[in-house]
Design an enzyme around this catalytic site. Structure first.
Site, short mmCIF file in Angstrom:
data_model
loop_
_atom_site.label_atom_id
_atom_site.label_comp_id
_atom_site.label_asym_id
_atom_site.label_seq_id
_atom_site.Cartn_x
_atom_site.Cartn_y
_atom_site.Cartn_z
N CYS A 34 0.83 -1.21 0.00
CA CYS A 34 0.00 0.00 0.00
C CYS A 34 0.86 1.26 0.00
O CYS A 34 0.36 2.35 -0.26
CB CYS A 34 -0.94 0.01 1.20
SG CYS A 34 -0.06 0.01 2.77
N CYS A 103 -2.48 -3.09 8.49
CA CYS A 103 -2.17 -1.77 9.03
C CYS A 103 -1.74 -1.91 10.50
O CYS A 103 -0.83 -1.21 10.95
CB CYS A 103 -3.39 -0.86 8.93
SG CYS A 103 -4.26 -0.99 7.37
#
Ligand code: FES
Length: 130
Positions: A34, A103
């Site tokens: 990402c 994350c």
């Protein structure tokens, strides 16, 4: 995608944002998929995390997990900070959607990197944190 109230709160009002001058340990990690980057600063006194700050250039979940992770290790011993898992961070936030689990992994890695940097500075073999 549904976020818990805690995730939204920590995203909208992240705790411990910033940098620490003369930090005792700095860790920077990124996720190549990402492209998000997280930087963690720790101050250590008496083997305790006396202060911790972060800067995250990333998605909302990355900001919320960094914020919660800093809250969870503040005041703890360095060893306890090392034991913090992404799972514990997610639980403290009442969960994350599956596509956002990575994350929280970034938050765990950023803390480990900052503590590893600290250990290196004081001459402790960073192998012990692997
Ligand atoms: Fe990559 Fe959140 S989307 S850290």
């Amino acid at each position: 995608m549904v976020y818990s109230e805690k995730v939204i709160d920590h995203f909208a009002n992240p705790r411990n944002v910033g940098e620490i001058e003369n930090a005792d340990g700095i860790g920077e990690v990124g996720n190549s998929k990402c492209g998000d980057i997280m930087k963690m600063y720790i101050k250590v006194d008496d083997n305790k995390i006396s202060d911790v700050k972060f800067k995250t250039f990333g998605c909302g979940a990355a900001i919320a997990t960094s914020s919660m992770a800093t809250e969870l290790i503040k005041g703890k011993s360095v060893d306890d900070a090392l034991k913090l898992t992404n799972k514990a961070v997610m639980e403290a936030l009442d969960g994350l959607p599956p596509v956002k689990v990575h994350c929280s992994v970034l938050a765990e890695e950023a803390i480990k990197a900052a503590v590893g940097d600290y250990y290196k500075k004081i001459g402790v073999d960073p192998e012990i944190i692997k």
